[in-house]
Design a protein around this motif. Structure first.
Motif, mmCIF file in Angstrom:
data_model
loop_
_atom_site.group_PDB
_atom_site.id
_atom_site.type_symbol
_atom_site.label_atom_id
_atom_site.label_comp_id
_atom_site.label_asym_id
_atom_site.label_seq_id
_atom_site.Cartn_x
_atom_site.Cartn_y
_atom_site.Cartn_z
ATOM 1 N N ARG A 98 -1.467 -5.772 1.858
ATOM 2 C CA ARG A 98 -0.250 -6.325 1.244
ATOM 3 C C ARG A 98 0.530 -5.264 0.482
ATOM 4 O O ARG A 98 1.760 -5.273 0.455
ATOM 5 C CB ARG A 98 -0.583 -7.502 0.320
ATOM 6 C CG ARG A 98 -1.392 -7.155 -0.922
ATOM 7 C CD ARG A 98 -1.647 -8.389 -1.782
ATOM 8 N NE ARG A 98 -2.533 -8.095 -2.901
ATOM 9 C CZ ARG A 98 -2.116 -7.723 -4.107
ATOM 10 N NH1 ARG A 98 -0.825 -7.577 -4.348
ATOM 11 N NH2 ARG A 98 -2.991 -7.475 -5.072
ATOM 12 N N ASN A 101 2.143 -2.793 3.171
ATOM 13 C CA ASN A 101 3.267 -3.464 3.830
ATOM 14 C C ASN A 101 4.491 -3.580 2.925
ATOM 15 O O ASN A 101 5.619 -3.280 3.335
ATOM 16 C CB ASN A 101 2.851 -4.864 4.287
ATOM 17 C CG ASN A 101 2.053 -4.851 5.582
ATOM 18 O OD1 ASN A 101 2.124 -3.900 6.349
ATOM 19 N ND2 ASN A 101 1.294 -5.897 5.825
ATOM 20 N N SER A 102 4.266 -4.015 1.705
ATOM 21 C CA SER A 102 5.396 -4.260 0.812
ATOM 22 C C SER A 102 6.073 -2.964 0.380
ATOM 23 O O SER A 102 7.302 -2.882 0.317
ATOM 24 C CB SER A 102 4.945 -5.067 -0.411
ATOM 25 O OG SER A 102 3.942 -4.386 -1.147
ATOM 26 N N ASP A 123 10.791 -5.193 7.861
ATOM 27 C CA ASP A 123 9.466 -5.756 7.591
ATOM 28 C C ASP A 123 8.452 -4.681 7.962
ATOM 29 O O ASP A 123 8.813 -3.622 8.467
ATOM 30 C CB ASP A 123 9.225 -7.067 8.356
ATOM 31 C CG ASP A 123 9.178 -6.873 9.878
ATOM 32 O OD1 ASP A 123 8.699 -5.820 10.350
ATOM 33 O OD2 ASP A 123 9.615 -7.771 10.604
#
Length: 254
Positions: A98, A101-102, A123
């Motif tokens: 997470r 990805n962020s 994304d």
């Protein structure tokens, strides 16, 4: 309830879906642009099917991502996507999916937004790979996707410029072979093989070593030092040569 107790209680929920990439796994992060067709054709009105300004903006984004805190040994970009190959010893954020990805999505979105002067969104997905063979397969796969997208784009926009509607051009290309598409371009004076390689293969960024004359404060003498700098390759190899080349970049860092 005191803060420490409340913090411990609530962290359980925040971390309940955390996924961590195991240390033994190679790691690639791929950022994809959201609604980039509208961005490139309507908002920024870049030339179709390829525009050097957009290519350079994406190259700058890859460069930024490779210098924003992660240990990344190779960055690859084609169309509206960016793939980043991490150093096997990179443990930034504990290899939490997470967080990777962020941060990658946020850094890419922020940089390209500032570069183009309009809001841009990426994304990101983390791709764990078990061995070097899969690393080679991954980048060969993305390069083949670049080739497919490039050929289709050149054919599509050639038809559009001849007066075909978007629907007509799409239908004309449905189910057609690579040979048929090459012949279609050739009848209009376009030899696909002669087009710039970056349009067909994408672009790659990686670190190279270079020597620089410096000063040793201990010996108080000039000395040659080794530095690293990012290099952009617009003439990437293909096939097995490309697979081996990507893996060699990784092996050099281990």
């Amino acid at each position: 309830m005191i803060f420490d107790e409340l913090d411990k209680k609530m962290r359980r929920f925040e971390q309940s879906l955390d996924q961590v990439i195991l240390p033994e796994m190679y790691l690639v992060a791929r950022a994809d642009g959201r609604n980039f067709t509208k961005l490139t054709k309507e908002i920024c009105q870049f030339e179709a099917p390829f525009d050097i300004r957009f290519r350079d903006a994406m190259e700058g984004t890859v460069r930024h991502l490779m210098e924003c805190g992660f240990r990344i040994v190779y960055g690859y970009s084609e169309s509206d996507e960016i793939s980043l190959l991490f150093h096997p010893e990179d443990v930034t954020f504990g290899r939490k999916v997470r967080k990777i990805n962020s941060v990658i999505a946020g850094e890419a979105s922020g940089y390209l937004s500032l570069k183009l002067g309009v809001p841009v969104c990426f994304d990101c997905r983390v791709v764990p790979l078990p061995n070097l063979e899969c690393v080679g397969d991954y980048f060969a796969w993305r390069q083949e996707d670049a080739h497919r997208n490039s050929l289709n784009s050149h054919c599509y926009w050639m038809l559009r410029k001849k007066g075909y509607s978007a629907r007509q051009a799409t239908r004309e290309l449905e189910g057609q072979t690579v040979a048929w598409k090459n012949e279609l371009l050739f009848t209009e004076g376009i030899n696909y093989n002669d087009l710039p390689n970056w349009q067909k293969r994408g672009i790659g960024l990686y670190y190279v070593n270079y020597e620089k004359m410096g000063y040793n404060p201990i010996t108080k003498e000039e000395a040659i030092t080794t530095r690293k700098q990012l290099e952009t390759n617009l003439e990437l190899p293909t096939g097995e040569t490309y697979r081996e080349w990507v893996c060699s970049l990784l092996l050099e860092k281990e």
